[in-house]
Design a protein around this motif. Structure first.
Motif, PDB file in Angstrom:
ATOM      1  N   ALA A   4     -43.601  -7.474   7.412  1.00 42.78           N
ATOM      2  CA  ALA A   4     -42.157  -7.250   7.432  1.00 42.78           C
ATOM      3  C   ALA A   4     -41.528  -7.931   8.634  1.00 42.78           C
ATOM      4  N   TYR A   5     -40.303  -8.386   8.452  1.00 43.34           N
ATOM      5  CA  TYR A   5     -39.581  -9.039   9.548  1.00 43.34           C
ATOM      6  C   TYR A   5     -39.499  -8.114  10.759  1.00 43.34           C
ATOM      7  N   GLU A   6     -39.253  -6.840  10.517  1.00 48.89           N
ATOM      8  CA  GLU A   6     -39.122  -5.883  11.618  1.00 48.89           C
ATOM      9  C   GLU A   6     -40.412  -5.783  12.417  1.00 48.89           C
ATOM     10  N   ASP A   7     -41.556  -5.830  11.719  1.00 48.49           N
ATOM     11  CA  ASP A   7     -42.841  -5.766  12.424  1.00 48.49           C
ATOM     12  C   ASP A   7     -43.078  -7.029  13.246  1.00 48.49           C
ATOM     13  N   TRP A   8     -42.735  -8.190  12.674  1.00 47.17           N
ATOM     14  CA  TRP A   8     -42.817  -9.445  13.426  1.00 47.17           C
ATOM     15  C   TRP A   8     -41.954  -9.367  14.682  1.00 47.17           C
ATOM     16  N   GLN A   9     -40.716  -8.920  14.496  1.00 45.98           N
ATOM     17  CA  GLN A   9     -39.762  -8.887  15.603  1.00 45.98           C
ATOM     18  C   GLN A   9     -40.209  -7.926  16.698  1.00 45.98           C
ATOM     19  N   ASN A  10     -40.768  -6.784  16.328  1.00 42.08           N
ATOM     20  CA  ASN A  10     -41.223  -5.816  17.319  1.00 42.08           C
ATOM     21  C   ASN A  10     -42.333  -6.392  18.198  1.00 42.08           C
ATOM     22  N   VAL A  11     -43.266  -7.108  17.586  1.00 46.47           N
ATOM     23  CA  VAL A  11     -44.363  -7.706  18.351  1.00 46.47           C
ATOM     24  C   VAL A  11     -43.838  -8.808  19.262  1.00 46.47           C
ATOM     25  N   VAL A  12     -42.962  -9.649  18.734  1.00 48.09           N
ATOM     26  CA  VAL A  12     -42.399 -10.735  19.546  1.00 48.09           C
ATOM     27  C   VAL A  12     -41.604 -10.174  20.714  1.00 48.09           C
TER      28      VAL A  12
END
Length: 270
Positions: free
Chosen positions: A121-129
């Motif tokens: 999910a985009y949200e999971d990508w964004q949280n890690v970044v």
């Protein structure tokens, strides 16, 4: 990578001249409430450093301070490294308490869910970044500003990289991408810090036994699609290496160090 400023400095080891003759040196450790951050913070305190413990939750930070066992040598500052205002408040507190910072261990990080690329999910990508890359940048920027201005000026930043900065695991695109980016951050900080006596290095860690790596001991997906239990090492082994890097005079720098469980699948991984 440091030491191009005019006067030589020996401000790495406790009791050195980083903060003036005989003054303790002051460190900031992010993600200090557990795992590697906790192990490094405790090791630094035991070696005579004053350590500001930063993390999202106060209770685990206070547990780290209790484990360190020297209350006057630690300070707890609840910090969200993804929030610029929170990071600014962290380093303002450090300045007010100690007037300077001699070491930043940029450790806060997140692996994120181990989903296949097409399901992430985009949200999971964004949280890690946000945590692994933006958070590391914000803390490094704040430390850099203080190190550049303080007298004597200079200091050291150690970024927590990963073996994934070199070789990915399956289903780890966000984590792997950010850790490759942290290597670029380390190199840029090393270059930009030269005129100000700011050294920057990176420690790439493999399979330290922490909550984040618990699944290594129960079975984790391998590059060939199988699942296997992987060896781990004590986080204290990592802490000793960080302590060595931190104690060097600013004229010397460990640019990159790799510390890993000896028998883990890294050499030949993939």
């Amino acid at each position: 990578m440091a030491g191009e400023d005019s006067a030589p400095r020996t401000g790495g080891a406790p009791g050195g001249t980083a903060g003036g003759a005989g003054a303790p040196v002051n460190a900031v450790v992010t993600g200090a409430g557990s795992g590697i951050g906790r192990a490094v913070a405790v090791a630094l305190v035991e070696a005579g450093w004053h350590v500001t413990l930063a993390g999202r939750r106060t209770a685990p930070l206070e547990e780290t301070a209790a484990l360190a066992g020297r209350g006057s040598s630690t300070a707890v500052v609840c910090t969200d490294v993804t929030d610029p205002e929170s990071v600014t408040a962290l380093f303002r507190a450090v300045r007010e308490r100690h007037a300077r910072v001699d070491l930043l261990f940029n450790n806060a990080g997140s692996f994120g869910p181990p989903h296949p690329l097409e399901e992430l999910a985009y949200e999971d990508w964004q949280n890690v970044v946000q945590t692994n890359l933006t958070g590391a940048f914000l803390c490094a920027q704040a430390a850099f500003r203080l190190m550049k201005e303080q007298d004597p000026r200079g200091g050291r930043i150690i970024n927590n990289g990963s073996l994934s900065a070199h070789v990915p695991r399956p289903h780890s695109v966000a984590y792997t991408a950010t850790k490759h980016a942290v290597t670029g951050l380390t190199k840029s900080l090393s270059l930009d810090g030269r005129p100000y006596g700011i050294a920057c290095g990176q420690i790439d860690i493999g399979n330290a036994a922490t909550d984040m790596t618990a699944r290594m001991q129960t079975g984790i997906r391998q590059a060939d699609g199988s699942t296997a239990v992987e060896p781990v090492m004590d986080a204290a082994d990592v802490a000793r290496t960080v302590l060595h890097m931190a104690a060097l005079p600013l004229e010397a720098n460990v640019q990159f160090a790799t510390v890993m469980a000896t028998a883990m699948p890294y050499i030949g991984r993939g």
